[in-house]
Design a protein around this motif. Structure first.
Motif, PDB file in Angstrom:
ATOM      1  N   CYS A 144      13.728   6.002  -7.962  1.00  0.00           N
ATOM      2  CA  CYS A 144      13.154   5.371  -9.148  1.00  0.00           C
ATOM      3  C   CYS A 144      11.690   5.737  -9.342  1.00  0.00           C
ATOM      4  CB  CYS A 144      13.415   3.867  -9.056  1.00  0.00           C
ATOM      5  SG  CYS A 144      12.082   2.751  -8.935  1.00  0.00           S
ATOM      6  N   ALA A 145      11.331   5.988 -10.587  1.00  0.00           N
ATOM      7  CA  ALA A 145       9.959   6.386 -10.925  1.00  0.00           C
ATOM      8  C   ALA A 145       8.976   5.262 -10.636  1.00  0.00           C
ATOM      9  CB  ALA A 145       9.890   6.805 -12.386  1.00  0.00           C
ATOM     10  N   ASN A 146       9.394   4.022 -10.839  1.00  0.00           N
ATOM     11  CA  ASN A 146       8.529   2.876 -10.568  1.00  0.00           C
ATOM     12  C   ASN A 146       8.204   2.794  -9.076  1.00  0.00           C
ATOM     13  OD1 ASN A 146       7.097   0.506 -11.282  1.00  0.00           O
ATOM     14  ND2 ASN A 146       8.826  -0.739 -10.600  1.00  0.00           N
ATOM     15  N   CYS A 147       9.192   3.059  -8.239  1.00  0.00           N
ATOM     16  CA  CYS A 147       8.970   3.061  -6.786  1.00  0.00           C
ATOM     17  C   CYS A 147       7.992   4.170  -6.399  1.00  0.00           C
ATOM     18  CB  CYS A 147      10.288   3.253  -6.042  1.00  0.00           C
ATOM     19  SG  CYS A 147      11.443   1.888  -6.242  1.00  0.00           S
ATOM     20  N   ALA A 148       8.133   5.333  -7.033  1.00  0.00           N
ATOM     21  CA  ALA A 148       7.221   6.445  -6.760  1.00  0.00           C
ATOM     22  C   ALA A 148       5.784   6.047  -7.089  1.00  0.00           C
ATOM     23  CB  ALA A 148       7.637   7.681  -7.558  1.00  0.00           C
ATOM     24  N   ALA A 149       5.600   5.338  -8.200  1.00  0.00           N
ATOM     25  CA  ALA A 149       4.260   4.894  -8.597  1.00  0.00           C
ATOM     26  C   ALA A 149       3.698   3.890  -7.597  1.00  0.00           C
ATOM     27  CB  ALA A 149       4.304   4.285  -9.994  1.00  0.00           C
ATOM     28  N   LYS A 150       4.539   2.986  -7.102  1.00  0.00           N
ATOM     29  CA  LYS A 150       4.096   2.008  -6.094  1.00  0.00           C
ATOM     30  C   LYS A 150       3.667   2.714  -4.810  1.00  0.00           C
ATOM     31  CE  LYS A 150       7.021  -1.871  -7.481  1.00  0.00           C
ATOM     32  NZ  LYS A 150       8.186  -2.688  -7.103  1.00  0.00           N
TER      33      LYS A 150
ATOM     34  N   ASP B 129       0.254   4.521  -5.387  1.00  0.00           N
ATOM     35  CA  ASP B 129      -0.874   3.584  -5.399  1.00  0.00           C
ATOM     36  C   ASP B 129      -1.231   3.128  -3.987  1.00  0.00           C
ATOM     37  OD1 ASP B 129      -1.085   3.759  -8.143  1.00  0.00           O
ATOM     38  OD2 ASP B 129      -0.009   1.884  -8.529  1.00  0.00           O
ATOM     39  N   ALA B 130      -0.215   2.803  -3.187  1.00  0.00           N
ATOM     40  CA  ALA B 130      -0.458   2.324  -1.823  1.00  0.00           C
ATOM     41  C   ALA B 130      -1.058   3.420  -0.944  1.00  0.00           C
ATOM     42  CB  ALA B 130       0.837   1.796  -1.216  1.00  0.00           C
ATOM     43  N   ILE B 131      -0.566   4.650  -1.079  1.00  0.00           N
ATOM     44  CA  ILE B 131      -1.071   5.759  -0.265  1.00  0.00           C
ATOM     45  C   ILE B 131      -2.523   6.062  -0.628  1.00  0.00           C
ATOM     46  CG2 ILE B 131      -0.811   8.227   0.249  1.00  0.00           C
ATOM     47  CD1 ILE B 131       2.277   7.745  -0.143  1.00  0.00           C
ATOM     48  N   LYS B 132      -2.850   5.995  -1.911  1.00  0.00           N
ATOM     49  CA  LYS B 132      -4.225   6.259  -2.354  1.00  0.00           C
ATOM     50  C   LYS B 132      -5.223   5.261  -1.762  1.00  0.00           C
ATOM     51  CE  LYS B 132      -3.468   8.622  -6.755  1.00  0.00           C
ATOM     52  NZ  LYS B 132      -3.630   8.547  -8.205  1.00  0.00           N
ATOM     53  N   LYS B 133      -4.749   4.060  -1.399  1.00  0.00           N
ATOM     54  CA  LYS B 133      -5.626   3.027  -0.847  1.00  0.00           C
ATOM     55  C   LYS B 133      -5.889   3.199   0.647  1.00  0.00           C
ATOM     56  CE  LYS B 133      -4.345  -0.371  -4.311  1.00  0.00           C
ATOM     57  NZ  LYS B 133      -3.532  -1.550  -4.615  1.00  0.00           N
ATOM     58  N   LEU B 134      -5.147   4.097   1.301  1.00  0.00           N
ATOM     59  CA  LEU B 134      -5.352   4.322   2.742  1.00  0.00           C
ATOM     60  C   LEU B 134      -6.729   4.927   2.988  1.00  0.00           C
ATOM     61  CD1 LEU B 134      -1.914   5.854   3.819  1.00  0.00           C
ATOM     62  CD2 LEU B 134      -2.736   3.549   4.297  1.00  0.00           C
TER      63      LEU B 134
ATOM     64  N   LYS C 226       5.541   5.272   6.412  1.00  0.00           N
ATOM     65  CA  LYS C 226       5.849   3.832   6.530  1.00  0.00           C
ATOM     66  C   LYS C 226       5.836   3.165   5.159  1.00  0.00           C
ATOM     67  CE  LYS C 226       3.982   3.273  11.189  1.00  0.00           C
ATOM     68  NZ  LYS C 226       2.887   2.725  11.989  1.00  0.00           N
ATOM     69  N   ILE C 227       4.875   3.530   4.322  1.00  0.00           N
ATOM     70  CA  ILE C 227       4.791   2.972   2.972  1.00  0.00           C
ATOM     71  C   ILE C 227       6.036   3.345   2.178  1.00  0.00           C
ATOM     72  CG2 ILE C 227       3.579   3.195   0.747  1.00  0.00           C
ATOM     73  CD1 ILE C 227       0.949   3.398   2.456  1.00  0.00           C
ATOM     74  N   VAL C 228       6.427   4.621   2.254  1.00  0.00           N
ATOM     75  CA  VAL C 228       7.621   5.082   1.535  1.00  0.00           C
ATOM     76  C   VAL C 228       8.832   4.265   1.963  1.00  0.00           C
ATOM     77  CG1 VAL C 228       9.234   7.028   1.298  1.00  0.00           C
ATOM     78  CG2 VAL C 228       6.769   7.412   1.086  1.00  0.00           C
ATOM     79  N   LYS C 229       8.997   4.074   3.282  1.00  0.00           N
ATOM     80  CA  LYS C 229      10.133   3.310   3.808  1.00  0.00           C
ATOM     81  C   LYS C 229      10.092   1.848   3.374  1.00  0.00           C
ATOM     82  CE  LYS C 229      12.694   6.101   6.255  1.00  0.00           C
ATOM     83  NZ  LYS C 229      14.030   6.402   5.768  1.00  0.00           N
ATOM     84  N   SER C 230       8.885   1.273   3.278  1.00  0.00           N
ATOM     85  CA  SER C 230       8.793  -0.137   2.891  1.00  0.00           C
ATOM     86  C   SER C 230       9.140  -0.330   1.418  1.00  0.00           C
ATOM     87  CB  SER C 230       7.412  -0.694   3.200  1.00  0.00           C
ATOM     88  OG  SER C 230       6.440  -0.155   2.314  1.00  0.00           O
ATOM     89  N   VAL C 231       8.821   0.644   0.580  1.00  0.00           N
ATOM     90  CA  VAL C 231       9.119   0.536  -0.858  1.00  0.00           C
ATOM     91  C   VAL C 231      10.582   0.881  -1.124  1.00  0.00           C
ATOM     92  CG1 VAL C 231       8.592   1.465  -3.153  1.00  0.00           C
ATOM     93  CG2 VAL C 231       6.737   1.012  -1.540  1.00  0.00           C
TER      94      VAL C 231
END
Length: 72
Positions: free
Chosen positions: A12-18, A21-26, A59-64
């Motif tokens: 899903c594109a929405n999941c990709a966006a989430k 965003d999370a990776i950019k905050k690392l 880990k972020i990918v797996k959590s989303v």
């Protein structure tokens, strides 16, 4: 360092966006993108922290989206 990773089962594109965003905050990440259309993730991060950042990104990918696989 900038590197691209292939992804499988990103549904899903929405999941990709989430994820993006999370990776950019690392800490240490200069830029990141997750593309639903191409099933690719790009990370641009500090060389000395790169391996740890990739681990956190996976880990972020797996959590989303638990079924999504990052081919490292």
């Amino acid at each position: 360092m900038k590197k691209k990773f292939k992804m499988q089962d990103l549904d899903c594109a929405n999941c990709a966006a989430k994820m993006e965003d999370a990776i950019k905050k690392l800490d240490g990440v200069n830029d990141a993108s997750v593309s639903f259309m191409t099933q690719k993730m790009m990370i641009d991060a500090d060389d000395d922290k790169f391996d740890g950042i990739v681990e956190e990104a996976v880990k972020i990918v797996k959590s989303v989206e638990p079924d999504c696989v990052v081919l490292v």
